[in-house]
Design a protein around this motif. Structure first.
Motif, mmCIF file in Angstrom:
data_model
loop_
_atom_site.group_PDB
_atom_site.id
_atom_site.type_symbol
_atom_site.label_atom_id
_atom_site.label_comp_id
_atom_site.label_asym_id
_atom_site.label_seq_id
_atom_site.Cartn_x
_atom_site.Cartn_y
_atom_site.Cartn_z
ATOM 1 N N GLN A 1 -99.301 17.785 -42.339
ATOM 2 C CA GLN A 1 -98.388 16.750 -41.846
ATOM 3 C C GLN A 1 -97.710 16.018 -43.001
ATOM 4 O O GLN A 1 -96.520 15.721 -42.937
ATOM 5 N N THR A 2 -98.453 15.743 -44.039
ATOM 6 C CA THR A 2 -97.879 15.080 -45.212
ATOM 7 C C THR A 2 -96.866 15.981 -45.904
ATOM 8 O O THR A 2 -95.796 15.539 -46.304
ATOM 9 N N ASP B 1 -93.521 16.376 -43.705
ATOM 10 C CA ASP B 1 -92.826 15.232 -43.106
ATOM 11 C C ASP B 1 -91.415 15.103 -43.686
ATOM 12 O O ASP B 1 -91.073 15.704 -44.694
ATOM 13 N N GLU B 2 -90.587 14.330 -42.997
ATOM 14 C CA GLU B 2 -89.170 14.171 -43.363
ATOM 15 C C GLU B 2 -88.985 13.774 -44.822
ATOM 16 O O GLU B 2 -88.124 14.305 -45.517
ATOM 17 N N TYR C 1 -83.573 12.457 -42.544
ATOM 18 C CA TYR C 1 -83.788 13.366 -41.415
ATOM 19 C C TYR C 1 -82.866 14.569 -41.494
ATOM 20 O O TYR C 1 -83.265 15.700 -41.198
#
Length: 151
Positions: free
Chosen positions: A81-82, A85-86, A116
């Motif tokens: 997830q890290t 991420d965006e 994003y």
């Protein structure tokens, strides 16, 4: 986009596209494609490439984390997830020097500066390389791009 821009992006990515249209599609956001379409030009956007690139990136990162000692689902999920991420993906394009080119047709409104949009374009580029060069090629590139973040 001129041939020099394409060459610069390929150099920064570390990959030369056989089919340059895949690279252009990965860089073309939906609004820009719609604009071109309204002017009678055929143009495909990055949207489906973002979905494919996200899935490919997840698979490669999961494999890399396992290879680098993650032994539980929880630890893999947390670290992945890290990594995906965006902020991380956006920073990758900034570091590569590709960010100023993102958002063909939308640069005037500054889309290339939004995290994003950069993250979505990163995913689209992963898909474009995969479609052009195959799984082994994109795996090698993702490994190179993320090695300092995983180790």
């Amino acid at each position: 986009m001129n041939p020099e821009d394409i060459e610069a992006i390929e150099r920064r990515l570390g990959y030369i596209f056989k089919d340059k249209s895949l690279l252009l599609r990965a860089l073309t956001r939906k609004a820009a494609a719609k604009e071109q379409s309204e002017q009678g030009q055929s143009c495909e956007d990055q949207e489906v490439f973002r979905t494919l690139g996200d899935a490919i990136l997840k698979a490669i990162l999961t494999d890399l984390l396992i290879e680098n000692g993650c032994t539980t689902r929880g630890s893999i999920t947390q670290k992945k997830q890290t990594l995906e991420d965006e902020k991380t993906l956006g920073e990758m394009l900034r570091t590569m020097g590709i960010a100023p080119i993102v958002g063909i047709g939308e640069r005037i409104i500054g889309v290339h500066e939004t995290t994003y949009a950069l993250a979505e374009t990163f995913e689209a580029l992963v898909a474009a390389v995969y479609k052009d060069g195959g799984y082994d090629v994109i795996t090698a590139l993702v490994t190179k791009w993320f090695s300092n973040l995983i180790n």
